[in-house]
Write an enzyme that holds these catalytic residues in place. Structure first.
Site, short mmCIF file in Angstrom:
data_model
loop_
_atom_site.label_atom_id
_atom_site.label_comp_id
_atom_site.label_asym_id
_atom_site.label_seq_id
_atom_site.Cartn_x
_atom_site.Cartn_y
_atom_site.Cartn_z
N ASP A 13 -4.99 2.94 -2.36
CA ASP A 13 -6.37 3.34 -1.85
C ASP A 13 -6.44 5.02 -2.61
O ASP A 13 -6.05 6.11 -1.56
CB ASP A 13 -5.57 3.64 -0.32
CG ASP A 13 -5.11 2.33 -0.16
OD1 ASP A 13 -6.05 1.65 0.38
OD2 ASP A 13 -3.93 2.32 0.72
N SER A 20 0.96 -1.17 -0.02
CA SER A 20 0.00 0.01 -0.15
C SER A 20 0.84 1.54 -0.16
O SER A 20 1.44 1.51 1.45
CB SER A 20 -0.49 0.29 1.08
OG SER A 20 -1.78 1.08 1.64
N MET A 37 -11.37 -5.61 6.11
CA MET A 37 -10.93 -4.86 6.42
C MET A 37 -10.93 -4.85 7.21
O MET A 37 -11.75 -4.97 8.46
CB MET A 37 -11.98 -3.13 6.54
CG MET A 37 -11.60 -2.27 5.01
SD MET A 37 -10.61 -2.81 4.30
CE MET A 37 -9.51 -1.01 5.29
N MET A 48 -9.38 7.62 -2.16
CA MET A 48 -10.34 7.86 -0.43
C MET A 48 -10.68 9.62 -0.71
O MET A 48 -9.85 10.71 -1.47
CB MET A 48 -9.55 8.40 0.91
CG MET A 48 -8.55 7.38 0.83
SD MET A 48 -8.18 7.09 2.62
CE MET A 48 -7.13 5.64 2.76
N HIS A 69 -8.12 -0.13 -4.78
CA HIS A 69 -8.86 -0.14 -3.53
C HIS A 69 -9.62 1.10 -3.50
O HIS A 69 -9.22 1.76 -3.30
CB HIS A 69 -8.06 0.15 -2.55
CG HIS A 69 -9.58 -0.37 -1.18
ND1 HIS A 69 -8.45 -0.12 0.21
CD2 HIS A 69 -10.50 -0.59 -0.32
CE1 HIS A 69 -9.37 -0.23 1.42
NE2 HIS A 69 -10.60 -0.35 0.25
N MET A 104 -11.64 3.72 -2.06
CA MET A 104 -12.87 3.81 -0.65
C MET A 104 -13.72 5.50 -0.76
O MET A 104 -13.20 6.51 0.07
CB MET A 104 -11.47 4.01 0.84
CG MET A 104 -11.84 2.93 1.00
SD MET A 104 -9.99 2.72 1.87
CE MET A 104 -8.86 3.59 0.85
N ASP A 120 -6.65 -6.04 5.44
CA ASP A 120 -5.85 -4.51 4.75
C ASP A 120 -6.16 -3.43 6.26
O ASP A 120 -7.23 -3.62 6.36
CB ASP A 120 -6.38 -3.66 3.87
CG ASP A 120 -6.12 -2.88 3.20
OD1 ASP A 120 -5.25 -2.22 3.66
OD2 ASP A 120 -6.77 -2.01 2.44
N PHE A 145 -6.99 5.67 7.06
CA PHE A 145 -5.08 5.53 7.51
C PHE A 145 -4.53 4.57 7.02
O PHE A 145 -5.07 3.32 7.75
CB PHE A 145 -5.69 6.44 8.66
CG PHE A 145 -6.08 7.83 8.48
CD1 PHE A 145 -6.18 9.21 8.21
CD2 PHE A 145 -7.21 7.69 9.20
CE1 PHE A 145 -6.65 9.97 8.55
CE2 PHE A 145 -8.32 9.05 8.87
CZ PHE A 145 -8.33 9.65 8.91
N HIS A 169 -1.13 -1.46 -4.03
CA HIS A 169 -2.29 -1.37 -3.71
C HIS A 169 -2.43 0.17 -3.91
O HIS A 169 -1.81 0.60 -2.89
CB HIS A 169 -2.06 -2.48 -1.94
CG HIS A 169 -3.60 -1.91 -1.67
ND1 HIS A 169 -4.62 -2.70 -2.08
CD2 HIS A 169 -4.09 -0.68 -0.74
CE1 HIS A 169 -5.80 -2.11 -1.21
NE2 HIS A 169 -5.49 -1.30 -0.78
C1 DX5 Z 1 -6.90 2.26 5.01
C2 DX5 Z 1 -5.97 1.39 4.13
C3 DX5 Z 1 -4.72 1.29 4.16
C4 DX5 Z 1 -3.23 0.87 4.83
C5 DX5 Z 1 -2.51 0.25 5.19
O1 DX5 Z 1 -7.78 2.63 4.42
O2 DX5 Z 1 -6.95 1.07 2.64
O3 DX5 Z 1 -5.07 0.03 2.67
O4 DX5 Z 1 -2.87 2.28 3.54
O5 DX5 Z 1 -1.29 0.55 5.66
P1 DX5 Z 1 -1.31 -0.59 6.98
O6 DX5 Z 1 -0.82 -1.76 6.12
O7 DX5 Z 1 -0.03 0.45 7.23
O8 DX5 Z 1 -2.28 -0.59 7.70
ZN ZN Z 2 -6.91 -0.34 1.13
#
Ligand code: DX5
Ligand code: ZN
Length: 216
Positions: A33, A7, A135, A35, A64, A66, A173, A141, A31
């Protein structure tokens, strides 16, 4: 074989190319993210980072999403080179339609659920997805702590997969790292998404080796 998905949210963006190159020997996928500040309390990045990452590596890219109305973005992410789109159950009014659309466009379709959403709610969609993303933190975060009750949730999903004779992938994740990765794999997880666990982990080569040795 279990896969590690990196990620990039946890990477140093001032040196994205260097960061990805540094961890490349130990990862299988990237990956991203995405958002929107509505579905989750954070804003990250969109298409420009997908384009940048696509130029840096040929590894599969998992987007991903979100965001509210994820269906508005699916086509563009697939055109931009994402090979997997993950949408949240909580954001899709017509989940079957959204999942079908992703597959029609030639990408893998994963559905994700937040920590408080039960796996039982996925019963009707499981035959249509390529994977389920559990999740293991509240999305928003990197660097949060793994929620321990998620172990049981993963077990439930794995049992459901076995009892239905399906072969969708199980992905986790959030808060995944040296301490819990092997336990997760033993519970049936196929893909470990890791932010801190990849980009801020001096033990990454050891973790990778341990996972390889597990033979899962
Ligand atoms: C959180 C994200 C994750 C995040 C994972 O909402 O979807 O992908 O970046 O980070 P770590 O592995 O540091 O928890
Ligand atoms: Zn993610």
């Amino acid at each position: 074989m279990v896969k590690i998905s990196a990620s990039v949210l946890a990477a140093d963006f001032s040196n994205l190319k260097g960061e990805i190159s540094r961890v490349l020997p130990y990862i299988d996928e990237i990956h991203l993210d995405i958002m929107d500040g509505h579905f989750v309390p954070n804003l990250t990045f969109g298409y420009p980072i997908l384009e940048a990452v696509r130029k840096i590596t040929d590894l599969p890219i998992d987007a991903h999403l979100m965001v509210t109305n994820p269906e508005d973005h699916i086509e563009k992410f697939i055109d931009g080179g994402a090979s997997r789109i993950t949408v949240h159950y909580e954001t899709c009014y017509h989940l079957h339609r959204t999942i079908s659309r992703i597959r029609e466009l030639g990408a893998e379709a994963f559905v994700s659920i937040n920590p408080a959403t039960p796996v039982s709610i996925l019963d009707e969609i499981l035959p249509y997805v390529d994977g389920v993303l559990i999740m293991t933190v509240n999305p928003g975060f990197s660097g949060q702590k793994f929620i321990p009750t998620m172990f049981e949730k993963i077990e439930k999903l794995n049992s459901l997969r076995n009892s239905k004779g399906l072969n969708f992938k199980i992905q986790v994740d959030g808060g995944v790292g040296n301490e819990n990765a092997l336990r997760l794999v033993n519970l049936g997880v196929d893909i470990l998404v890791m932010g801190y666990g990849v980009f801020r982990n001096e033990q990454l080569p050891t973790l990778r080796e341990m996972l390889m040795k597990s033979g899962k």
